[in-house]
Design an enzyme around this catalytic site. Sequence first.
Site, mmCIF file in Angstrom:
data_model
loop_
_atom_site.group_PDB
_atom_site.id
_atom_site.type_symbol
_atom_site.label_atom_id
_atom_site.label_comp_id
_atom_site.label_asym_id
_atom_site.label_seq_id
_atom_site.Cartn_x
_atom_site.Cartn_y
_atom_site.Cartn_z
ATOM 1 N N ARG A 68 0.842 -1.209 0.000
ATOM 2 C CA ARG A 68 0.000 0.000 0.000
ATOM 3 C C ARG A 68 0.876 1.257 0.000
ATOM 4 O O ARG A 68 0.602 2.215 -0.722
ATOM 5 C CB ARG A 68 -0.911 0.018 1.250
ATOM 6 C CG ARG A 68 -1.982 -1.038 1.254
ATOM 7 C CD ARG A 68 -3.078 -0.726 2.278
ATOM 8 N NE ARG A 68 -2.645 -0.719 3.663
ATOM 9 C CZ ARG A 68 -2.579 -1.791 4.451
ATOM 10 N NH1 ARG A 68 -2.904 -2.980 3.979
ATOM 11 N NH2 ARG A 68 -2.194 -1.675 5.718
ATOM 12 N N HIS A 185 7.636 9.814 20.008
ATOM 13 C CA HIS A 185 8.224 10.270 21.266
ATOM 14 C C HIS A 185 7.221 10.964 22.159
ATOM 15 O O HIS A 185 7.439 12.106 22.585
ATOM 16 C CB HIS A 185 9.424 11.195 20.986
ATOM 17 C CG HIS A 185 10.467 11.125 22.036
ATOM 18 N ND1 HIS A 185 11.343 12.138 22.283
ATOM 19 C CD2 HIS A 185 10.768 10.158 22.924
ATOM 20 C CE1 HIS A 185 12.149 11.796 23.268
ATOM 21 N NE2 HIS A 185 11.815 10.592 23.672
ATOM 22 N N HIS A 220 13.819 21.756 18.663
ATOM 23 C CA HIS A 220 13.158 20.446 18.461
ATOM 24 C C HIS A 220 13.887 19.765 17.290
ATOM 25 O O HIS A 220 15.110 19.651 17.291
ATOM 26 C CB HIS A 220 11.666 20.717 18.239
ATOM 27 C CG HIS A 220 10.754 19.528 18.276
ATOM 28 N ND1 HIS A 220 11.157 18.264 18.620
ATOM 29 C CD2 HIS A 220 9.416 19.410 17.990
ATOM 30 C CE1 HIS A 220 10.127 17.425 18.566
ATOM 31 N NE2 HIS A 220 9.056 18.106 18.175
ATOM 32 N N ILE A 254 24.379 24.332 22.741
ATOM 33 C CA ILE A 254 25.025 23.357 21.865
ATOM 34 C C ILE A 254 23.959 22.393 21.363
ATOM 35 O O ILE A 254 23.445 21.556 22.125
ATOM 36 C CB ILE A 254 26.162 22.612 22.611
ATOM 37 C CG1 ILE A 254 27.096 23.622 23.311
ATOM 38 C CG2 ILE A 254 26.938 21.712 21.653
ATOM 39 C CD1 ILE A 254 27.753 24.661 22.401
ATOM 40 N N HIS A 259 17.869 17.661 27.052
ATOM 41 C CA HIS A 259 16.525 17.191 26.728
ATOM 42 C C HIS A 259 15.575 17.610 27.832
ATOM 43 O O HIS A 259 15.954 17.606 29.001
ATOM 44 C CB HIS A 259 16.513 15.661 26.576
ATOM 45 C CG HIS A 259 15.327 15.176 25.834
ATOM 46 N ND1 HIS A 259 14.133 14.901 26.453
ATOM 47 C CD2 HIS A 259 15.152 14.950 24.518
ATOM 48 C CE1 HIS A 259 13.268 14.520 25.540
ATOM 49 N NE2 HIS A 259 13.844 14.544 24.359
ATOM 50 N N ARG A 268 18.321 6.569 22.785
ATOM 51 C CA ARG A 268 18.338 6.545 21.314
ATOM 52 C C ARG A 268 19.688 7.044 20.784
ATOM 53 O O ARG A 268 20.203 6.558 19.783
ATOM 54 C CB ARG A 268 17.204 7.431 20.757
ATOM 55 C CG ARG A 268 15.826 7.043 21.247
ATOM 56 C CD ARG A 268 14.798 8.106 20.879
ATOM 57 N NE ARG A 268 15.158 9.416 21.415
ATOM 58 C CZ ARG A 268 14.588 10.552 21.087
ATOM 59 N NH1 ARG A 268 13.614 10.556 20.187
ATOM 60 N NH2 ARG A 268 14.966 11.697 21.612
ATOM 61 N N ASP A 310 19.475 13.744 18.089
ATOM 62 C CA ASP A 310 19.900 14.558 16.945
ATOM 63 C C ASP A 310 21.418 14.597 16.782
ATOM 64 O O ASP A 310 21.922 14.780 15.672
ATOM 65 C CB ASP A 310 19.356 15.989 17.077
ATOM 66 C CG ASP A 310 17.847 15.997 16.990
ATOM 67 O OD1 ASP A 310 17.311 15.280 16.132
ATOM 68 O OD2 ASP A 310 17.207 16.696 17.789
ATOM 69 N N ARG A 354 -7.673 23.034 25.482
ATOM 70 C CA ARG A 354 -7.791 24.483 25.656
ATOM 71 C C ARG A 354 -7.403 24.813 27.097
ATOM 72 O O ARG A 354 -8.276 24.809 27.985
ATOM 73 C CB ARG A 354 -9.237 24.905 25.347
ATOM 74 C CG ARG A 354 -9.492 26.363 25.021
ATOM 75 C CD ARG A 354 -9.054 27.293 26.082
ATOM 76 N NE ARG A 354 -9.443 28.675 25.828
ATOM 77 C CZ ARG A 354 -8.967 29.694 26.508
ATOM 78 N NH1 ARG A 354 -8.068 29.510 27.461
ATOM 79 N NH2 ARG A 354 -9.387 30.911 26.242
#
Length: 374
Positions: A68, A185, A220, A254, A259, A268, A310, A354
């Site tokens: 698919r 995450h 992010h 840096i 985190h 990770r 990252d 909200r």
Amino acid sequence: MSAAEVYSPGLEGIIAGETAVSTVEEGLRYRGYPVVELAEKTGFDEVAYLLLHGELPTGPQLAEFQKRIGAARKIPQPLRDLLRALPRSTAPMDALRSAVSVLAHFDSEAGDSSQGANARKAERLLGQIPVAVADQFRLSKGLPLVPARADLPHAANFLYMVRGTEPSAAEVRAFDVSLILYAEHEFNASTFAARVICSTESDLHSSIVGAIGALKGRLHGGANEKVMDIVRAAGGPQTAEKWIRDALARKERIMGFGHRVYKSGDVRARVLKDYARKAAVATGQTKWEETAEIIEQVMEREKNLLPNLDWPAGRLYHAMGLEVPLYTPIFVMSRVAGWSAHVIEQLDHNRLIRPRARYTGPAVRAVKALNARG
Ligand SMILES: CC(C)(COP(=O)(O)OP(=O)(O)OC[C@H]1O[C@@H](n2cnc3c(N)ncnc32)[C@H](O)[C@@H]1OP(=O)(O)O)[C@@H](O)C(=O)NCCC(=O)NCCS
């Protein structure tokens, strides 16, 4: 504010909803499976299925899923025309944000937010996003387009489309692991943005467009495009220690370290570090890995800050010869699975998101007529 009202800047530590998609408690787990084990024993396509459909696929279920997604690896010609018309300087992440918005206009189920339609649209986006990224990248370079391959898994197809040649098995594996680690995450900023958007009963594409906008920022997902700037600025293993100390003294942030949730390290990052190193060794150029190692040591010693995902991802993609502006779009082509799973879950028992704000503006005052304001 009453005693029952809680204020935490940046919503730090606030439980803002419930989820069965993943947890960061006791190490990151996707639907119960430790991410380290998923990275060892599965491929990204299986993980995407797990996130979207709740369970790991059987062999036939995986084959159908891949079929698919393979069939969805095409974008409408008006989108390709738009990508061609964009200024060549357009950042791939910005082009991708526009592309997903345009894809909504050509999806016959765009306005259907039933669970079934959302799962089908998510699968289509998994197929379409890598095509949009690869096409825009090649168009911006004046290179001929490379048609998608329906027979390849997600990772291999993308590398093939971007480069025009078949990647090696080692490259596909390393890239695939990075996609597994990026896939989901919990309530990170972009996922929360997606959930906020769909909680108004808006649609999946709008949620994904908003999530892309949230992911782009350097605090992010945008951090993975800044990693090589840091490593290069450090100059090399001989100058790295002084450079990083000076940068910290200047109070620079840096990218790739720290985190909001993980204060004792991101599992990770540890998994992907080996792949980044091996990819560099395969190129015969280990200077940046050695530089990165010194930066890591100083960051831990001086600031007690550890790398996040990252940090090795930026280096891995660089060692694989991928251009830096593709790094956050690569994050998107994985995280779209997690975002979509959250949208589906949010709509399963939706409540409009909200919150309230603590007011810090002027006290109540009377409006003066225009001619009385001087
Ligand atoms: C991810 C991040 C936004 C989390 O931040 P947070 O939970 O809001 O933490 P804070 O910004 O409050 O930082 C706490 C302290 O650590 C420092 N710090 C955090 N991350 C840092 C970094 N990457 N480089 C240098 N200092 C850092 C802050 O300056 C602050 O120091 P202070 O108390 O002396 O002012 C932050 O670590 C960061 O900016 N990292 C770099 C961007 C990045 O890699 N993002 C990807 C995240 S997966």
